[in-house]
Write a protein that holds these residues in place. Structure first.
Motif, PDB file in Angstrom:
ATOM      1  N   PHE A 102      16.501  33.954  68.047  1.00 29.16           N
ATOM      2  CA  PHE A 102      15.632  32.951  67.905  1.00 29.16           C
ATOM      3  C   PHE A 102      14.822  32.824  66.734  1.00 29.16           C
ATOM      4  CE2 PHE A 102      12.211  30.150  70.220  1.00 29.16           C
ATOM      5  CZ  PHE A 102      12.637  29.060  70.004  1.00 29.16           C
ATOM      6  N   VAL A 103      13.462  33.707  67.040  1.00 27.39           N
ATOM      7  CA  VAL A 103      12.581  33.649  65.426  1.00 27.39           C
ATOM      8  C   VAL A 103      13.194  33.448  63.863  1.00 27.39           C
ATOM      9  CG1 VAL A 103      10.505  34.510  64.297  1.00 27.39           C
ATOM     10  CG2 VAL A 103      10.887  34.832  66.979  1.00 27.39           C
ATOM     11  N   HIS A 112      23.221  30.144  61.592  1.00 30.38           N
ATOM     12  CA  HIS A 112      23.956  30.690  63.381  1.00 30.38           C
ATOM     13  C   HIS A 112      24.700  31.698  62.953  1.00 30.38           C
ATOM     14  CE1 HIS A 112      22.879  28.093  66.868  1.00 30.38           C
ATOM     15  NE2 HIS A 112      22.060  28.404  66.497  1.00 30.38           N
ATOM     16  N   LYS A 113      25.110  31.642  61.617  1.00 27.63           N
ATOM     17  CA  LYS A 113      26.602  32.424  60.796  1.00 27.63           C
ATOM     18  C   LYS A 113      25.392  33.798  60.148  1.00 27.63           C
ATOM     19  CE  LYS A 113      30.541  33.017  57.710  1.00 27.63           C
ATOM     20  NZ  LYS A 113      31.588  32.154  56.575  1.00 27.63           N
ATOM     21  N   VAL A 121      26.416  40.971  64.674  1.00 23.17           N
ATOM     22  CA  VAL A 121      26.453  40.267  65.639  1.00 23.17           C
ATOM     23  C   VAL A 121      28.259  38.793  66.041  1.00 23.17           C
ATOM     24  CG1 VAL A 121      24.977  41.560  67.284  1.00 23.17           C
ATOM     25  CG2 VAL A 121      24.939  39.195  66.651  1.00 23.17           C
ATOM     26  N   SER A 122      28.693  38.217  66.779  1.00 22.03           N
ATOM     27  CA  SER A 122      29.520  37.278  66.304  1.00 22.03           C
ATOM     28  C   SER A 122      28.478  35.886  66.501  1.00 22.03           C
ATOM     29  CB  SER A 122      30.374  37.027  67.866  1.00 22.03           C
ATOM     30  OG  SER A 122      30.179  37.028  68.883  1.00 22.03           O
ATOM     31  N   VAL A 123      28.864  35.090  66.030  1.00 25.38           N
ATOM     32  CA  VAL A 123      28.141  33.594  66.219  1.00 25.38           C
ATOM     33  C   VAL A 123      28.348  33.182  67.317  1.00 25.38           C
ATOM     34  CG1 VAL A 123      28.412  31.144  64.715  1.00 25.38           C
ATOM     35  CG2 VAL A 123      29.155  32.841  63.631  1.00 25.38           C
ATOM     36  N   SER A 124      29.059  33.437  68.451  1.00 26.26           N
ATOM     37  CA  SER A 124      29.114  33.242  69.490  1.00 26.26           C
ATOM     38  C   SER A 124      28.077  33.822  70.663  1.00 26.26           C
ATOM     39  CB  SER A 124      30.539  33.455  70.209  1.00 26.26           C
ATOM     40  OG  SER A 124      30.304  33.542  71.697  1.00 26.26           O
ATOM     41  N   LEU A 125      27.394  34.855  69.990  1.00 27.18           N
ATOM     42  CA  LEU A 125      26.257  35.345  70.367  1.00 27.18           C
ATOM     43  C   LEU A 125      25.200  35.438  70.387  1.00 27.18           C
ATOM     44  CD1 LEU A 125      25.984  37.629  72.775  1.00 27.18           C
ATOM     45  CD2 LEU A 125      25.654  39.183  70.757  1.00 27.18           C
ATOM     46  N   ILE A 126      25.161  34.494  69.147  1.00 28.37           N
ATOM     47  CA  ILE A 126      23.570  34.229  68.426  1.00 28.37           C
ATOM     48  C   ILE A 126      23.742  32.786  68.814  1.00 28.37           C
ATOM     49  CG2 ILE A 126      22.958  32.976  66.293  1.00 28.37           C
ATOM     50  CD1 ILE A 126      22.843  36.394  66.431  1.00 28.37           C
ATOM     51  N   LEU A 131      20.237  30.002  73.169  1.00 25.68           N
ATOM     52  CA  LEU A 131      20.483  28.960  74.594  1.00 25.68           C
ATOM     53  C   LEU A 131      19.508  29.900  75.681  1.00 25.68           C
ATOM     54  CD1 LEU A 131      20.590  26.390  75.712  1.00 25.68           C
ATOM     55  CD2 LEU A 131      23.598  27.756  76.601  1.00 25.68           C
ATOM     56  N   ARG A 132      19.895  31.405  75.401  1.00 22.30           N
ATOM     57  CA  ARG A 132      19.124  31.987  76.623  1.00 22.30           C
ATOM     58  C   ARG A 132      17.262  32.022  76.126  1.00 22.30           C
ATOM     59  NH1 ARG A 132      20.285  38.475  77.737  1.00 22.30           N
ATOM     60  NH2 ARG A 132      17.900  38.634  79.246  1.00 22.30           N
ATOM     61  N   ALA A 133      16.903  31.965  75.115  1.00 21.95           N
ATOM     62  CA  ALA A 133      15.516  32.062  74.634  1.00 21.95           C
ATOM     63  C   ALA A 133      15.270  30.675  74.887  1.00 21.95           C
ATOM     64  CB  ALA A 133      15.589  32.363  73.473  1.00 21.95           C
ATOM     65  N   LEU A 134      16.083  29.097  74.356  1.00 23.87           N
ATOM     66  CA  LEU A 134      15.075  27.927  74.880  1.00 23.87           C
ATOM     67  C   LEU A 134      14.590  27.933  76.461  1.00 23.87           C
ATOM     68  CD1 LEU A 134      17.157  25.888  71.641  1.00 23.87           C
ATOM     69  CD2 LEU A 134      14.902  26.502  72.273  1.00 23.87           C
ATOM     70  N   ARG A 135      15.610  28.528  77.081  1.00 24.39           N
ATOM     71  CA  ARG A 135      16.293  27.892  78.450  1.00 24.39           C
ATOM     72  C   ARG A 135      14.926  28.951  79.335  1.00 24.39           C
ATOM     73  NH1 ARG A 135      21.725  27.954  80.297  1.00 24.39           N
ATOM     74  NH2 ARG A 135      22.433  26.145  79.559  1.00 24.39           N
ATOM     75  N   HIS A 136      14.628  30.306  78.248  1.00 23.27           N
ATOM     76  CA  HIS A 136      13.326  31.052  79.192  1.00 23.27           C
ATOM     77  C   HIS A 136      12.428  30.427  79.068  1.00 23.27           C
ATOM     78  CE1 HIS A 136      11.374  35.152  80.367  1.00 23.27           C
ATOM     79  NE2 HIS A 136      11.004  34.778  78.893  1.00 23.27           N
ATOM     80  N   CYS A 137      11.962  30.122  77.918  1.00 21.04           N
ATOM     81  CA  CYS A 137      10.718  29.344  76.931  1.00 21.04           C
ATOM     82  C   CYS A 137      10.283  28.362  78.093  1.00 21.04           C
ATOM     83  CB  CYS A 137      11.174  29.563  75.780  1.00 21.04           C
ATOM     84  SG  CYS A 137      10.562  31.182  74.516  1.00 21.04           S
TER      85      CYS A 137
END
Length: 146
Positions: A102-103, A112-113, A121-126, A131-137
């Motif tokens: 995220f940072v 993302h690539k 890791v994969s682009v999909s995981l990034i 998404l996880r970071a934005l939702r969490h924040c």
């Protein structure tokens, strides 16, 4: 050193390459292939660094022009510091790789690539990390205000 113009930065980038080399699982079959691979890694890191620094300089220069005459009140400074502390707490709750991805996206403007390659890791995981970071924040800040 030639690309960054700074011996300390060049040393940091070399260190980063050696750290990345530890995670490589693909065998390199010849010294020439290994040398070319390491050279390409160094070039990419140097280019990323120069891009990031130029963006940072442009942002700082633009910010200085925009806020030359602006003086923040003590109240506005306190509010800004409080917001930064809340965001820092929210980011601190994230898993390390999620927070790092995220940072990297927000601060260094890497794709993302590029982030996926750096983190191995994969682009999909990034994308999932973002998404996880934005939702969490969002959820953290919404709950923090209540």
């Amino acid at each position: 050193m030639r690309r960054t113009g700074n011996p300390e930065t060049a040393a940091d980038l070399v260190h980063e390459v050696f750290l990345k080399l530890q995670s490589i699982r693909t065998p390199l079959y010849s010294d020439g292939e290994a040398r070319a691979y390491i050279y390409r890694m160094m070039q990419n890191l140097a280019i990323d660094h120069v891009r990031t620094e130029s963006r940072r300089s442009a942002i700082i220069d633009g910010a200085q022009i925009l806020f030359e005459d602006a003086v923040m009140s003590p109240e506005a400074i306190a509010i800004s510091r409080d917001q930064l502390r809340r965001i820092d707490r929210a980011l601190g709750d994230l898993p390390p790789k999620c927070r790092e991805a995220f940072v990297m996206t927000r601060v260094t403007n890497l794709t993302h690539k590029e982030i996926a390659e750096r983190l191995g890791v994969s682009v999909s995981l990034i994308e999932k990390y973002q998404l996880r970071a934005l939702r969490h924040c969002r959820d953290f800040l919404a709950n923090d205000l209540q």
